[in-house]
Design an enzyme around this catalytic site. Structure first.
Site, PDB file in Angstrom:
ATOM      1  N   HIS A  28      -3.428   4.611   4.691  1.00 29.64           N
ATOM      2  CA  HIS A  28      -4.537   3.651   4.860  1.00 29.64           C
ATOM      3  C   HIS A  28      -5.824   4.260   4.284  1.00 29.64           C
ATOM      4  CE1 HIS A  28      -7.262   0.770   6.618  1.00 29.64           C
ATOM      5  NE2 HIS A  28      -7.915   1.764   7.192  1.00 29.64           N
TER       6      HIS A  28
ATOM      7  N   TYR B 104       4.363   5.992  11.184  1.00 27.01           N
ATOM      8  CA  TYR B 104       4.675   4.626  11.627  1.00 27.01           C
ATOM      9  C   TYR B 104       5.521   3.812  10.641  1.00 27.01           C
ATOM     10  CZ  TYR B 104       0.458   3.776   8.807  1.00 27.01           C
ATOM     11  OH  TYR B 104      -0.472   3.759   7.799  1.00 27.01           O
TER      12      TYR B 104
ATOM     13  N   ARG C 292       0.871  -1.178   0.000  1.00 21.49           N
ATOM     14  CA  ARG C 292       0.000   0.000   0.000  1.00 21.49           C
ATOM     15  C   ARG C 292       0.911   1.232   0.000  1.00 21.49           C
ATOM     16  NH1 ARG C 292      -1.931   0.977   5.511  1.00 21.49           N
ATOM     17  NH2 ARG C 292      -0.582   2.792   5.406  1.00 21.49           N
TER      18      ARG C 292
HETATM   19  C1  LIG Z   1     -14.128  -5.865  12.708  1.00 25.90           C
HETATM   20  C2  LIG Z   1     -13.335  -4.600  12.536  1.00 25.90           C
HETATM   21  N1  LIG Z   1     -12.318  -4.329  13.388  1.00 25.90           N
HETATM   22  C3  LIG Z   1     -11.598  -3.205  13.243  1.00 25.90           C
HETATM   23  C4  LIG Z   1     -11.881  -2.307  12.234  1.00 25.90           C
HETATM   24  C5  LIG Z   1     -11.044  -1.040  12.060  1.00 25.90           C
HETATM   25  N2  LIG Z   1     -10.191  -1.178  10.882  1.00 25.90           N
HETATM   26  C6  LIG Z   1     -10.499  -0.573   9.721  1.00 25.90           C
HETATM   27  S1  LIG Z   1      -9.384  -0.893   8.532  1.00 25.90           S
HETATM   28  C7  LIG Z   1      -8.450  -1.856   9.554  1.00 25.90           C
HETATM   29  C8  LIG Z   1      -7.179  -2.511   9.062  1.00 25.90           C
HETATM   30  C9  LIG Z   1      -7.415  -3.545   8.007  1.00 25.90           C
HETATM   31  O1  LIG Z   1      -6.197  -3.964   7.467  1.00 25.90           O
HETATM   32  P1  LIG Z   1      -6.114  -5.050   6.325  1.00 25.90           P
HETATM   33  O2  LIG Z   1      -7.082  -6.150   6.604  1.00 25.90           O
HETATM   34  O3  LIG Z   1      -4.692  -5.435   6.187  1.00 25.90           O
HETATM   35  O4  LIG Z   1      -6.634  -4.306   5.024  1.00 25.90           O
HETATM   36  P2  LIG Z   1      -6.077  -2.994   4.302  1.00 25.90           P
HETATM   37  O5  LIG Z   1      -6.738  -1.823   4.959  1.00 25.90           O
HETATM   38  O6  LIG Z   1      -4.602  -2.967   4.454  1.00 25.90           O
HETATM   39  O7  LIG Z   1      -6.492  -3.098   2.884  1.00 25.90           O
HETATM   40  C10 LIG Z   1      -9.025  -1.899  10.814  1.00 25.90           C
HETATM   41  C11 LIG Z   1      -8.438  -2.638  11.955  1.00 25.90           C
HETATM   42  C12 LIG Z   1     -12.976  -2.613  11.386  1.00 25.90           C
HETATM   43  N3  LIG Z   1     -13.335  -1.810  10.380  1.00 25.90           N
HETATM   44  N4  LIG Z   1     -13.668  -3.774  11.543  1.00 25.90           N
END
Ligand SMILES: Cc1ncc(C[n+]2csc(CCOP(=O)(O)OP(=O)(O)O)c2C)c(N)n1
Length: 392
Positions: free
Chosen positions: A282, A291, A278
């Protein structure tokens, strides 16, 4: 088998650190058909799966990748200009999304998270529909059945359960379409994803688990999520897996086609780990410089999926000025249309929020709607006013 020339590290067995390169962990076979320098390398197992890709198709893959990058740039600008509340960029993940999205058939069904706007583009999503939710105008962007793609799931990993359930439905219908679900590296640690994989394996459901390992789950590096490569987790569920260079559009397309074919022939689920990065934040609300190391971004920028395809096209004599201009014009036209759709989108009516909650009448919801209607009416009719407190 395959070269790991990209040096795209998976999770480390060496514990936390600030780099995403391998630190002594096992190095799985990374499926790669085009090196970061744009050299097409042969791969006996996966070459046959992209044998039909003509020069013309290669150019169209390039166009799609350039267009979705342009969509990303425009949406980010719209957010900065106050026209969108938020945007989750896919910068750097174009090959993973276009390579897999273009491998799908129209009757396959996609269940994604919020970042798969490139896949949505491949499905033919309306440009205004992509940004509707991010403008805060609707709770959902499009009718899933018009493009056979569910609207994005923000609850991390929940869409994998929807995909498995849908795939079990396909199985019951005796159809040969496939459900594909997209999620990130962080999502693989969620209970939902693990439960979805248990069910998919038990029922041999025709579902592809497509994990974009973009190295970060917001500020959490993948090595904290797993001390083995994510693709290796699938073995614990009895699900075959592939680890593919997610910045190599041809390799991603080949791996996705293998998984889809297996599912269509009754071979059950497959897990694909697309190793990518990425390159942006985010979301537009995030500041990754807080970070992660600038050197890391620099390393991955050298493996940029679009530059890699450009180098391949150049080696083949296809990267002409004419192609560049055509693609740029297309990308600019898409960006213009999206911007216009965004800035001219009508505001929703306040009571629209009650629509589509239930498919049949619900007295509890009706009461809330009635109360809210009276609250709204009170602004024009002080005599019948209901206090804001009372409306809550
Ligand atoms: C069940 C849940 N827990 C926490 C969150 C908060 N949250 C939003 S994005 C994220 C990180 C997700 O990372 P990843 O699965 O690696 O996907 P990426 O964003 O890198 O595409 C989190 C923890 C959420 N949306 N849903």
């Amino acid at each position: 088998m395959s070269t790991d020339e990209a040096g795209q590290g998976g999770p480390s067995a060496g514990g936390p650190g600030n780099s995403t390169e391998e630190h002594g962990g096992p190095k799985g076979n990374l499926i790669q058909l085009v090196t970061p320098a744009g050299e097409r390398i042969s791969h006996p197992e996966f070459d046959p799966w992209v044998q039909d890709i003509t020069d013309e198709t290669l150019c169209s893959l390039y166009e799609d990748m350039m267009v979705v990058r342009r969509i990303d740039v425009e949406a980010t600008a719209l957010q900065r200009q106050g026209e969108l509340a938020l945007w989750p960029p896919l910068l750097g993940q174009e090959a993973s999304q276009i390579g897999s999205g273009r491998a799908l058939r129209g009757d396959d069904f996609v269940f994604s998270s919020y970042r798969e706007n490139g896949v949505a583009y491949c499905r033919g999503v309306g440009l205004t529909d992509i940004i509707r939710v991010w403008r805060g105008n609707a709770s959902s962007g499009w009718d899933p059945y018009t493009i056979n793609m569910a609207t994005p799931t923000i609850i991390i990993g929940a869409q994998t359960l929807h995909a498995t359930g849908y795939a079990m439905g396909i199985q019951n219908d005796g159809a040969d379409s496939v459900a594909i679900t997209y999620f990130g590296d962080g999502a693989t640690s969620e209970g939902d994803v693990n439960e979805a994989m248990v069910f998919a394996a038990s029922f041999q459901a025709p579902v592809v688990f497509f994990c974009q390992n973009n190295q970060w789950a917001i500020s959490e590096p993948v090595r904290l999520q797993s001390h083995i490569q994510l693709a290796d987790r699938a073995a614990g569920f009895g699900i075959p897996s592939m680890r593919v260079d997610g910045n190599d559009v041809l390799a991603v397309m080949a791996a996705t086609r293998v998984a889809l074919d297996r599912a269509r022939r009754g071979g059950g689920p497959t897990f694909i780990e697309a190793v990518t990065y990425r390159m942006g934040p985010h979301t537009t609300a995030d500041d990754p410089t807080r970070y992660r190391d600038a050197n890391e971004l620099e390393d991955w920028a050298a493996k940029d999926p679009i530059s890699r395809l450009e180098s391949l096209l150049d080696r083949k004599g296809l990267l002409t000025d004419e192609l560049r201009q055509l693609v740029q014009a297309k990308a600019d036209a898409v960006a213009r249309e999206m911007r216009l759709g965004c800035t001219t989108m009508p505001d929703p009516e306040p009571l629209d929020i009650f629509k589509h909650v239930y498919s049949s009448p619900n007295t509890w919801l009706d009461r809330q709607q009635d109360h809210y209607s009276r609250y709204l009416a009170s602004f024009g009719d002080p005599a019948g006013a209901v206090s804001e407190e009372g409306a809550r």
